[in-house]
Design a protein around this motif. Structure first.
Motif, PDB file in Angstrom:
ATOM      1  N   PRO A  13       0.869  -0.914   0.027  1.00 45.21           N
ATOM      2  CA  PRO A  13      -0.159  -0.025  -0.043  1.00 45.21           C
ATOM      3  C   PRO A  13       0.740   0.771  -0.034  1.00 45.21           C
ATOM      4  O   PRO A  13       0.492   2.280  -0.814  1.00 45.21           O
ATOM      5  N   TRP A  14       2.185   1.214   0.945  1.00 51.15           N
ATOM      6  CA  TRP A  14       2.864   2.502   0.620  1.00 51.15           C
ATOM      7  C   TRP A  14       3.017   2.799  -0.588  1.00 51.15           C
ATOM      8  O   TRP A  14       4.093   3.233  -0.949  1.00 51.15           O
ATOM      9  N   ASP A  15       3.524   1.857  -1.988  1.00 48.31           N
ATOM     10  CA  ASP A  15       3.648   2.213  -3.489  1.00 48.31           C
ATOM     11  C   ASP A  15       2.720   2.720  -3.645  1.00 48.31           C
ATOM     12  O   ASP A  15       2.662   3.594  -4.726  1.00 48.31           O
ATOM     13  N   LEU A  16       1.275   2.098  -3.628  1.00 52.15           N
ATOM     14  CA  LEU A  16       0.095   2.066  -4.230  1.00 52.15           C
ATOM     15  C   LEU A  16       0.055   3.469  -4.036  1.00 52.15           C
ATOM     16  O   LEU A  16      -1.247   4.057  -4.988  1.00 52.15           O
ATOM     17  N   VAL A  17      -0.309   3.757  -2.779  1.00 54.51           N
ATOM     18  CA  VAL A  17      -1.148   5.204  -2.943  1.00 54.51           C
ATOM     19  C   VAL A  17      -0.461   6.570  -3.193  1.00 54.51           C
ATOM     20  O   VAL A  17      -1.322   7.147  -3.528  1.00 54.51           O
ATOM     21  N   TYR A  18       0.241   6.472  -3.848  1.00 53.19           N
ATOM     22  CA  TYR A  18       1.085   6.991  -5.165  1.00 53.19           C
ATOM     23  C   TYR A  18      -0.271   7.710  -6.376  1.00 53.19           C
ATOM     24  O   TYR A  18      -0.776   8.459  -6.614  1.00 53.19           O
ATOM     25  N   VAL A  19      -0.763   6.202  -6.606  1.00 56.46           N
ATOM     26  CA  VAL A  19      -1.391   6.415  -8.054  1.00 56.46           C
ATOM     27  C   VAL A  19      -3.388   5.958  -7.017  1.00 56.46           C
ATOM     28  O   VAL A  19      -3.833   5.915  -8.242  1.00 56.46           O
ATOM     29  N   CYS A  20      -3.892   5.176  -6.339  1.00 60.51           N
ATOM     30  CA  CYS A  20      -4.633   5.797  -5.644  1.00 60.51           C
ATOM     31  C   CYS A  20      -6.027   5.612  -4.426  1.00 60.51           C
ATOM     32  O   CYS A  20      -5.110   4.732  -3.121  1.00 60.51           O
ATOM     33  N   VAL A  60      -6.114   3.637  -1.215  1.00 60.91           N
ATOM     34  CA  VAL A  60      -5.506   3.284  -0.064  1.00 60.91           C
ATOM     35  C   VAL A  60      -5.837   4.044   1.609  1.00 60.91           C
ATOM     36  O   VAL A  60      -5.778   3.351   2.299  1.00 60.91           O
ATOM     37  N   GLY A  61      -5.946   5.122   1.489  1.00 61.49           N
ATOM     38  CA  GLY A  61      -6.246   6.142   2.707  1.00 61.49           C
ATOM     39  C   GLY A  61      -7.317   5.248   2.784  1.00 61.49           C
ATOM     40  O   GLY A  61      -7.548   5.724   4.310  1.00 61.49           O
ATOM     41  N   ALA A  62      -8.814   5.040   2.939  1.00 58.67           N
ATOM     42  CA  ALA A  62      -9.160   4.462   3.278  1.00 58.67           C
ATOM     43  C   ALA A  62      -8.881   3.475   4.411  1.00 58.67           C
ATOM     44  O   ALA A  62      -9.648   3.774   5.666  1.00 58.67           O
ATOM     45  N   THR A  63      -8.177   2.597   4.244  1.00 60.03           N
ATOM     46  CA  THR A  63      -7.575   2.014   5.351  1.00 60.03           C
ATOM     47  C   THR A  63      -6.597   2.612   6.063  1.00 60.03           C
ATOM     48  O   THR A  63      -6.287   1.450   7.167  1.00 60.03           O
TER      49      THR A  63
END
Length: 564
Positions: free
Chosen positions: A359-366, A370-373
């Protein structure tokens, strides 16, 4: 029909060795097409260059200018090759001398009809010659004029200004035709396009020599202008303008020469468009999501997706386009579980599909997903630091001094954080001792040989924990004399010897990692270098595990179990 080498020689007018350097494996279809088009364009430009000079009388200065202009044209066409066989400093000196002579004669021969225009032209020529002098000084390994990007930009703009003012001077003079003036303005356009075309070449052509052919062909426009200037020097009046139909044809031809090569270099949409790489300088810095503007977040994800840190393969293959990587990244965000992520990565050709995506990589595109959890991943560096500081303050606040009536010379109370997956305990040591690392390793070995859970070796004492890897409340005090044996309320009290070889004894603080005391720890060696006694009180209650460490000077080397 005769092969790539002959095609290269016919169009670029350079030996096959240059072709072998530019394309050792031969030409692709795009390059062959560009070479064939360039052959037609260069033939037309060469016909303009080789037209016979206009008849008419010339004074000594105009005759010298014509000779030097034709010499410059000959250099751009063929003389550059034999000059390349000479030392670089000879070539640089020749170009400097030729440019200086032509500029001086331009000032003397062109009828500027304005002293201000002539002065401006002289200033622009001086800046242009400064750039040539800088190149010559560089080849001679002498002090260069260039001192930074601003100076380099100024030299480049000075060269462009010299072209503009020369064309304006020719227009005001009246001797030169519209075609010559168009050639002059076109040479300025070519001059301005060299840098963006080279950037386009790096990003789109991917190493093809086609762009070098385009730049070489466009460079002939400057030779056409110089040849036309030399050809029309004798005429006293402005030549008759071309008919409208021919003027339109010339405009179309010039537009085609400039625009068509650029269009030909544009790759189809499905081809890889690679912009970001883990080898770029910007990718070494890993910014927090909250520190980035929205336009920068895709680049951050691309850097992480192509990262090879630690020698591990990247998340996606190198030949996958940026657009495809971003699309797969957003698909990973929508995956319901790790198995679905693995399937997506396999489709993408990943070398490590079973790893999934963090998630700390995917947070930049979505970020919304990711921020919901994991809302903490949306923070900026400042917000993360503030949250960590607040957490430390809260954790430290739950710990109290268990011996408040006895004040130490120095003392501190804080939470000591241990590794969640296992930790021996905490050190009371001399961090500046030359043998500190060896002493700590020996203390670990001795820790499990003692029922009290304290391993001592020279300047290091390792105090173990009672509960199963839980953060504990730690209070340290330094006293000048031995305190009374207060054991009431404690599960165990043990006293051991310890040495300070540099005048320091302390407990490690938590830095950027996860282990250490949550607040600054004092120097407990209040008497400087020498021997000390270390008394450790341990108990486990409703507040969790508590430790009280008391240090005071003492030469005894006995190990005492005061309780139980």
């Amino acid at each position: 029909m005769l092969g790539d080498a002959w095609l290269w020689m016919a169009v670029v007018w350079s030996p096959p060795a240059y072709m072998g350097f530019s394309a050792p494996d031969g030409f692709d279809t795009l390059t062959v097409t560009v070479l064939l088009v360039a052959a037609l364009v260069k033939a037309a430009l060469l016909w303009l260059i080789l037209r016979a000079p206009m008849p008419g009388p010339l004074d000594r200065r105009a005759r010298a200018l014509r000779l030097l202009l034709y010499l410059a044209v000959a250099y751009s066409l063929v003389l550059w090759l034999p000059m390349a066989l000479l030392p670089d400093e000879v070539d640089a000196a020749f170009q400097f001398a030729l440019s200086a002579a032509i500029d001086v004669l331009y000032l003397l021969v062109i009828r500027w009809r304005s002293w201000m225009l002539r002065t401006a032209a002289g200033a622009a020529f001086a800046v242009e010659l400064a750039g040539a002098a800088d190149q010559l000084l560089d080849e001679l390994d002498l002090l260069e004029l260039r001192s930074g990007g601003i100076v380099a930009l100024g030299l480049m703009l000075g060269g462009a200004a010299s072209v503009v003012l020369t064309v304006v001077g020719q227009w005001r003079d009246g001797r030169w035709s519209r075609g010559t003036l168009i050639a002059g303005w076109s040479s300025l356009g070519v001059y301005a396009l060299v840098i963006p075309l080279n950037l386009l070449f790096e990003e789109i052509a991917g190493g093809s020599p086609a762009m070098s052919v385009v730049v070489d062909t466009a460079g002939l426009v400057g030779a056409v202008w110089m040849a036309a200037t030399a050809r029309e020097l004798p005429t006293g009046d402005r030549l008759a303008d071309l008919p409208p139909a021919r003027r339109r044809a010339v405009r179309v031809a010039v537009a085609a020469v400039v625009v068509l090569p650029i269009i030909a270099m544009i790759s189809p949409e499905q081809s890889a468009h690679l912009t970001y790489s883990d080898r770029l300088a910007g990718c070494y810095h890993r910014p927090s999501f909250g520190d980035l503007r929205p336009a920068e977040r895709d680049a951050a994800f691309l850097c992480r997706a192509r990262s090879r840190d630690g020698g591990v393969p990247p998340m996606f293959p190198d030949d996958l386009s940026d657009q495809a990587v971003l699309a797969y990244g957003r698909a990973l965000c929508r995956a319901k579980d790790r198995d679905e992520q693995e399937a997506i990565l396999r489709r993408a050709g990943s070398a490590r599909p079973t790893w999934g995506a963090d998630p700390w990589d995917l947070v930049y595109v979505c970020p919304e997903t990711v921020g919901a959890t994991r809302p903490e991943l949306l923070r900026s560096t400042a917000e993360t630091k503030a949250a960590n500081d607040a957490h430390l303050a809260e954790e430290n606040a739950r710990c109290r001094d268990p011996w408040p009536r006895t004040k130490g010379v120095v003392q501190a109370t804080a939470t000591y954080f241990l590794f969640a997956d296992g930790d021996h305990g905490y050190l009371v040591h001399d961090p500046e001792d030359a043998a500190a690392e060896e002493a700590a390793e020996q203390a670990v070995d001795k820790l499990y040989d003692d029922s009290a859970g304290i391993g001592v070796s020279g300047s290091a004492a390792l105090v173990g924990h009672v509960e199963d890897v839980a953060d504990l409340c730690l209070t340290v005090k330094a006293l000048r004399t031995a305190p009374p044996r207060r054991t009431a309320g404690w599960d165990q009290v043990t006293e051991v010897p310890i040495v300070s070889r540099t005048g320091r004894l302390t407990v490690p603080e938590m830095g950027e990692g996860e282990v250490g005391a949550g607040a600054p720890m004092p120097n407990l060696a209040i008497a400087g270098k020498g021997r000390y006694r270390l008394r450790v009180h341990v108990r486990v209650g409703e507040a969790g595990e508590e430790h009280l460490v008391v240090v005071y000077p003492g030469a005894s080397r006995k190990r005492l179990k005061l309780k139980p």
